[in-house]
Design an enzyme around this catalytic site. Structure first.
Site, PDB file in Angstrom:
ATOM      1  N   LEU A 156      55.453 -24.715  39.158  1.00 54.89           N
ATOM      2  CA  LEU A 156      54.740 -23.496  39.017  1.00 54.89           C
ATOM      3  C   LEU A 156      54.168 -22.843  40.439  1.00 54.89           C
ATOM      4  O   LEU A 156      53.786 -23.483  41.353  1.00 54.89           O
ATOM      5  CB  LEU A 156      53.402 -23.574  38.033  1.00 54.89           C
ATOM      6  N   LYS A 157      54.037 -21.580  40.414  1.00 56.50           N
ATOM      7  CA  LYS A 157      53.503 -20.790  41.631  1.00 56.50           C
ATOM      8  C   LYS A 157      52.376 -20.099  41.083  1.00 56.50           C
ATOM      9  O   LYS A 157      52.092 -19.530  40.145  1.00 56.50           O
ATOM     10  CB  LYS A 157      54.378 -19.478  42.025  1.00 56.50           C
ATOM     11  N   TYR A 257      60.007 -13.585  54.399  1.00 55.86           N
ATOM     12  CA  TYR A 257      59.042 -12.660  54.951  1.00 55.86           C
ATOM     13  C   TYR A 257      58.454 -13.407  56.189  1.00 55.86           C
ATOM     14  O   TYR A 257      57.652 -14.189  56.105  1.00 55.86           O
ATOM     15  CB  TYR A 257      57.987 -12.288  53.954  1.00 55.86           C
ATOM     16  N   GLY A 259      55.435 -13.523  58.838  1.00 52.04           N
ATOM     17  CA  GLY A 259      53.782 -13.060  58.522  1.00 52.04           C
ATOM     18  C   GLY A 259      52.967 -13.979  59.393  1.00 52.04           C
ATOM     19  O   GLY A 259      53.370 -14.597  60.483  1.00 52.04           O
ATOM     20  N   GLY A 263      49.928 -20.688  53.829  1.00 50.75           N
ATOM     21  CA  GLY A 263      48.800 -21.565  53.559  1.00 50.75           C
ATOM     22  C   GLY A 263      48.839 -22.140  52.225  1.00 50.75           C
ATOM     23  O   GLY A 263      50.124 -22.496  51.436  1.00 50.75           O
ATOM     24  N   CYS A 266      49.582 -26.519  48.480  1.00 45.40           N
ATOM     25  CA  CYS A 266      51.002 -27.357  48.635  1.00 45.40           C
ATOM     26  C   CYS A 266      51.705 -27.181  49.656  1.00 45.40           C
ATOM     27  O   CYS A 266      52.005 -28.570  50.272  1.00 45.40           O
ATOM     28  CB  CYS A 266      51.668 -26.655  47.404  1.00 45.40           C
ATOM     29  N   LYS A 327      47.567 -16.017  49.102  1.00 46.31           N
ATOM     30  CA  LYS A 327      48.581 -14.978  48.796  1.00 46.31           C
ATOM     31  C   LYS A 327      47.888 -14.296  47.806  1.00 46.31           C
ATOM     32  O   LYS A 327      47.084 -14.477  47.313  1.00 46.31           O
ATOM     33  CB  LYS A 327      49.912 -15.680  48.407  1.00 46.31           C
TER      34      LYS A 327
HETATM   35  N1  LIG Z   1      48.294 -25.647  42.806  1.00 44.78           N
HETATM   36  C1  LIG Z   1      49.642 -25.520  42.609  1.00 44.78           C
HETATM   37  O1  LIG Z   1      50.374 -24.252  42.713  1.00 44.78           O
HETATM   38  C2  LIG Z   1      50.496 -26.583  42.340  1.00 44.78           C
HETATM   39  C3  LIG Z   1      51.835 -26.472  42.076  1.00 44.78           C
HETATM   40  C4  LIG Z   1      52.691 -27.488  41.765  1.00 44.78           C
HETATM   41  C5  LIG Z   1      51.976 -28.725  42.027  1.00 44.78           C
HETATM   42  N2  LIG Z   1      50.796 -29.227  42.275  1.00 44.78           N
HETATM   43  C6  LIG Z   1      50.254 -30.303  42.586  1.00 44.78           C
HETATM   44  O2  LIG Z   1      49.563 -30.636  41.247  1.00 44.78           O
HETATM   45  C7  LIG Z   1      48.265 -31.456  41.552  1.00 44.78           C
HETATM   46  C8  LIG Z   1      47.137 -30.782  41.027  1.00 44.78           C
HETATM   47  O3  LIG Z   1      46.995 -29.631  41.892  1.00 44.78           O
HETATM   48  P1  LIG Z   1      45.884 -28.654  41.383  1.00 44.78           P
HETATM   49  O4  LIG Z   1      46.168 -27.255  42.180  1.00 44.78           O
HETATM   50  O5  LIG Z   1      46.100 -28.150  39.937  1.00 44.78           O
HETATM   51  O6  LIG Z   1      44.406 -29.420  42.023  1.00 44.78           O
HETATM   52  P2  LIG Z   1      42.940 -28.898  41.426  1.00 44.78           P
HETATM   53  O7  LIG Z   1      42.314 -29.233  42.624  1.00 44.78           O
HETATM   54  O8  LIG Z   1      43.170 -27.290  41.156  1.00 44.78           O
HETATM   55  O9  LIG Z   1      42.847 -29.803  40.036  1.00 44.78           O
HETATM   56  C9  LIG Z   1      42.597 -31.138  39.986  1.00 44.78           C
HETATM   57  C10 LIG Z   1      41.600 -31.205  39.086  1.00 44.78           C
HETATM   58  O10 LIG Z   1      41.668 -32.881  38.600  1.00 44.78           O
HETATM   59  C11 LIG Z   1      40.431 -33.117  38.365  1.00 44.78           C
HETATM   60  N3  LIG Z   1      39.941 -34.498  38.475  1.00 44.78           N
HETATM   61  C12 LIG Z   1      39.880 -35.402  39.505  1.00 44.78           C
HETATM   62  N4  LIG Z   1      39.949 -36.722  39.301  1.00 44.78           N
HETATM   63  C13 LIG Z   1      39.870 -36.546  37.954  1.00 44.78           C
HETATM   64  C14 LIG Z   1      39.747 -37.688  36.881  1.00 44.78           C
HETATM   65  N5  LIG Z   1      39.742 -38.925  37.376  1.00 44.78           N
HETATM   66  N6  LIG Z   1      40.062 -37.333  35.705  1.00 44.78           N
HETATM   67  C15 LIG Z   1      40.044 -36.288  35.176  1.00 44.78           C
HETATM   68  N7  LIG Z   1      40.031 -35.055  36.126  1.00 44.78           N
HETATM   69  C16 LIG Z   1      40.062 -35.402  37.325  1.00 44.78           C
HETATM   70  C17 LIG Z   1      39.305 -32.462  39.472  1.00 44.78           C
HETATM   71  O11 LIG Z   1      38.069 -32.109  39.087  1.00 44.78           O
HETATM   72  C18 LIG Z   1      40.186 -31.125  39.319  1.00 44.78           C
HETATM   73  O12 LIG Z   1      39.575 -30.062  38.336  1.00 44.78           O
HETATM   74  C19 LIG Z   1      48.494 -31.787  43.196  1.00 44.78           C
HETATM   75  O13 LIG Z   1      49.284 -32.911  43.453  1.00 44.78           O
HETATM   76  C20 LIG Z   1      49.225 -30.744  43.750  1.00 44.78           C
HETATM   77  O14 LIG Z   1      49.885 -30.748  44.899  1.00 44.78           O
HETATM   78  C21 LIG Z   1      49.989 -27.956  42.403  1.00 44.78           C
END
Ligand SMILES: NC(=O)c1ccc[n+]([C@@H]2O[C@H](COP(=O)([O-])OP(=O)(O)OC[C@H]3O[C@@H](n4cnc5c(N)ncnc54)[C@H](O)[C@@H]3O)[C@@H](O)[C@H]2O)c1
Length: 448
Positions: A156-157, A257, A259, A263, A266, A327
């Protein structure tokens, strides 16, 4: 189906709410008590279009619950999603401590068959580590409860997360047995109706697929940024070049693009982590290092233009800054170019008056009591007594400002645009000095 999601951040919350939306019974669990208290009250911790209403609807329908009680959460779901953060460790590799802690927690409380689904972005081999921890913990409890581990990376984005989850381009399912493939197919069936979107593969390939996707997108951006710097030196306009190459269907228009750098939570960390994974197996991933270096350098490009315009001295200058999120359509400021830019301006003795449509709270959290930075309530307020405007994020609100008003408001009538939002000739005619990215012929060479 009964689903548990560990982590209620961008990925966990969206996963939980979308699975509830199609009728599943979902518990989201997080260790952040404050976050959970707010979610229980219907207060959403992040900005993501459409998320707020969807959380409330599914809570009201009794399909979506929030808790910090890991035991209750583990007992609930046959499907146990791990969607916690995997931030960069000191050496750039992905820090797996949150993922492995969740694996241990699941194993501590599980008493019937569970599918442990890794949605966090994790290096190749992590599923093996998750399996090992679960086995150890079960062994210590003298339990022989069955489980499977699946790699199901998320694509997801931020800013379009709900749509991406509900209508995914593909659903990657990495498994080592047909039973789990079938279970995942059943869980994802509502998202897979119009055509087959599930791509099944072995676990290691699934883990690598996520890094490959992000590294490819980051490479496209860094490539274009590299060319934008070259275009400037050669007196060419990168925007014309972008149109020229994007029209080639083998290249396409997306992610080219130019820029002031990429950031977010990910790309920077995933490129670093993949590079680190390569090193661990004795491979020097030269292209990945270059992608990262070009991006770090690109975050300086706007600063260099500003410093050069002011002949090396910006002390006492006041900059209006539009855009703090990495973004548009998100409040996420992780690794945002805005941070590098505003910190450099302040370090050089300037003041910054900044505005973002959604990231003001996040900026206030990160920059509490930062001298030299004023977070203001609107685009217009940033311009009060400002000398110049710096545009960092391409929010739609910033695309068509009143340039006549800008000219009268900005003491030095100069705009530094890190996203190429404006037409150089239009600004030139209005008597505004305009710096953009890679538009040598039309802006900097005339103006600087
Ligand atoms: N943000 C994105 O756009 C995106 C997209 C695809 C994949 N990802 C991947 O998904 C993963 C999560 O990213 P995110 O952006 O959602 O992170 P985030 O930091 O927004 O959320 C992570 C959450 O996990 C919680 N947490 C930590 N330890 C925990 C535990 N033991 N039990 C329960 N909860 C716990 C934290 O308190 C936090 O609320 C990462 O590996 C990231 O690379 C992120």
């Amino acid at each position: 189906m009964k689903v548990t999601v560990f982590g209620s951040g961008y990925v966990g919350l969206v996963t939980g709410v979308c699975l509830a939306e199609v009728g599943n019974d979902v518990i989201c669990v997080d260790v952040d008590q404050n976050k959970i208290d707010n979610l229980v009250k219907g207060v959403i911790p992040i900005y993501e279009p459409g998320l707020d209403a969807m959380v409330k609807e599914n809570q009201a329908a009794g399909r979506l619950h929030f808790t910090t009680d890991a035991k209750q959460a583990v007992e609930h779901g046959t499907f146990q999603f791990i969607a916690v953060g995997t931030p960069p460790d000191e050496d750039g590799s992905a820090d797996l401590k949150y993922v492995l802690t969740v694996a241990e927690t699941i194993a501590s409380y599980m008493d019937d068959y569970k599918v442990v689904i890794n949605k966090s972005t994790v290096p190749v081999g992590t599923a093996d580590k998750v399996k090992a921890i679960i086995n150890q913990t079960l062994h210590a409890r003298s339990s022989s409860t069955e489980f499977d581990v699946v790699s199901n990376p998320e694509f997801l984005k931020e800013g379009a997360a709900i749509d991406d989850f509900m209508k995914p381009d593909r659903i990657i399912v990495g498994t080592d047995n047909p039973r789990t493939t079938e279970l995942l197919k059943a869980l994802y069936a509502p998202f897979n109706r119009s055509h087959e979107r599930i791509v099944s593969m072995d676990i290691r390939s699934a883990e690598l697929t996520k890094y490959a996707a992000n590294a490819m997108l980051a490479t496209k951006i860094s490539f274009m940024n590299e060319l934008s710097n070259l275009a400037e030196l050669l007196g060419a306009d990168i925007e014309k070049v972008r149109n020229g190459i994007g029209s080639d269907s083998r290249i396409g228009y997306s992610f080219i693009y130019p820029g002031c750098g990429y950031g977010g939570s990910c790309f920077p960390k995933d490129v670093k982590a993949l590079e680190r994974t390569a090193k661990q197996v004795g491979y020097n991933a030269e292209l990945l290092s270059a992608v990262e270096n070009v991006n770090d350098r690109q975050k300086q490009v706007l600063i260099n233009k500003i410093i050069k315009h002011y002949s090396g001295n910006i002390e006492g200058k006041t900059f209006a800054l539009w855009g703090l999120a990495f973004k548009p359509k998100t409040d996420d400021m992780r690794e945002a170019p805005s941070r590098v830019i505003l910190e450099a301006l302040i370090a050089a003795g300037a003041k910054v008056q900044a505005f973002d449509p959604e990231a003001m709270e996040e900026a206030a959290r990160i920059y509490a009591n930062t001298e030299g930075l004023m977070l203001v309530g609107s685009m217009d307020e940033t311009l009060e007594n400002a000398d110049a405007l710096v545009v960092v994020t391409e929010w739609k609100n910033f695309w068509s400002p009143d340039f006549d008003m800008l000219k009268t408001k900005l003491n030095d009538s100069v705009i530094f645009d890190g996203r190429n939002l404006y037409q150089p000739d239009v600004l030139h005619k209005k008597g505004i000095t305009y710096y953009a990215i890679g538009r040598g012929q039309t802006s900097d060479s005339k103006e600087a």
